[in-house]
Structures are given as C-alpha cells and as structure tokens.
Scaffold this motif. Structure first.
Motif, mmCIF file in Angstrom:
data_model
loop_
_atom_site.group_PDB
_atom_site.id
_atom_site.type_symbol
_atom_site.label_atom_id
_atom_site.label_comp_id
_atom_site.label_asym_id
_atom_site.label_seq_id
_atom_site.Cartn_x
_atom_site.Cartn_y
_atom_site.Cartn_z
ATOM 1 N N VAL A 170 11.728 -62.290 -42.146
ATOM 2 C CA VAL A 170 11.051 -61.900 -40.913
ATOM 3 C C VAL A 170 10.272 -63.129 -40.447
ATOM 4 N N TYR A 182 13.928 -59.883 -45.054
ATOM 5 C CA TYR A 182 14.322 -58.770 -44.192
ATOM 6 C C TYR A 182 15.183 -57.800 -44.983
ATOM 7 N N ALA A 240 15.084 -55.330 -35.665
ATOM 8 C CA ALA A 240 15.218 -56.776 -35.481
ATOM 9 C C ALA A 240 15.959 -57.040 -34.176
ATOM 10 N N VAL A 289 10.702 -57.023 -34.829
ATOM 11 C CA VAL A 289 10.649 -58.343 -35.455
ATOM 12 C C VAL A 289 11.737 -59.278 -34.922
#
Length: 123
Positions: free
Chosen positions: A96, A74, A82, A116
């Motif tokens: 992720v 990430y 996120a 995500v």
C-alpha cells in the motif's frame, strides 16, 4: 425505538464522514507545513497533532477507529479498495503506497472501507 436507531446510525455516519474529511485535510495540511522552514513549521505541526488527537478521541468515544495501512503488504482481503490494482500483474508483490481514504472500524467490525493506491514491493 426504530427512529432512535436510525438517528444513532445517522450520527455515526456523520461522524465517520467528518473523520474522513478531517483525515484528508490533515494529510494536505501536513504536506503544506512540510514546505515551511523548520523554525516556522514547529507550531503548525503541534497544532496538527492536537487536531488529529481530538478527532481520534471523538471516534474512540463512539467506538470507532481510523486504520491506516500505508506501507503494509497489500492483501486482496484488506478492507480497502485499490484504485490502481489493474496496473499490476497477478504475481506482483504489492504494498500500500498511499491511503486516499482511511479504513474505519467499529466495535462490530468494518464501518467504512478505505481507498488505496498500490506500488510494487522492491525485490
């Protein structure tokens, strides 16, 4: 001229919306098919691949591309928000874990930000 540009933008947005929903449906369908026995699932897996290929071809013909970043490290600059970022500390190394919505890129850059869920990387 302005009306045609707006019409093209609306068509592109509709295609993006359909692609995102198709992506979600494909993920769900894949989970259901994975629960079937091997002899029964083959035909459905092939149909799913065909469906995904047709969606990708439609996007490609319009200069769009689905981007899936599952399993990648990430990066806060990533074109995805996120949902569970607040669950981690500033020094955690994150991956992720799951894409809830794909990133959609166009010829001029980002067309739709993804969504995500993250997890800590194994040390």
């Amino acid at each position: 001229m302005t009306q045609q540009i707006e019409s093209n933008e609306q068509m592109e947005q509709s295609l993006i919306d359909i692609a995102v929903e198709s992506w979600r449906f494909s993920r769900l369908f894949g989970k259901v098919v994975s629960k079937l026995d091997a002899g029964e699932s083959g035909r459905y897996v092939n149909q799913l691949r065909y469906f995904q290929k047709k969606v990708e071809e439609s996007l490609d013909s319009n200069g769009l591309k689905l981007v899936n970043v599952e399993g990648q490290p990430y990066d806060p600059g990533m074109a995805a928000s996120a949902l569970n970022l607040g669950d981690f500390g500033p020094d955690d190394v994150l991956l992720v874990d799951q894409m809830l919505e794909p990133i959609i890129m166009g010829p001029n850059g980002l067309r739709k930000q993804g969504t995500v869920m993250l997890r800590k990387a194994q040390a």
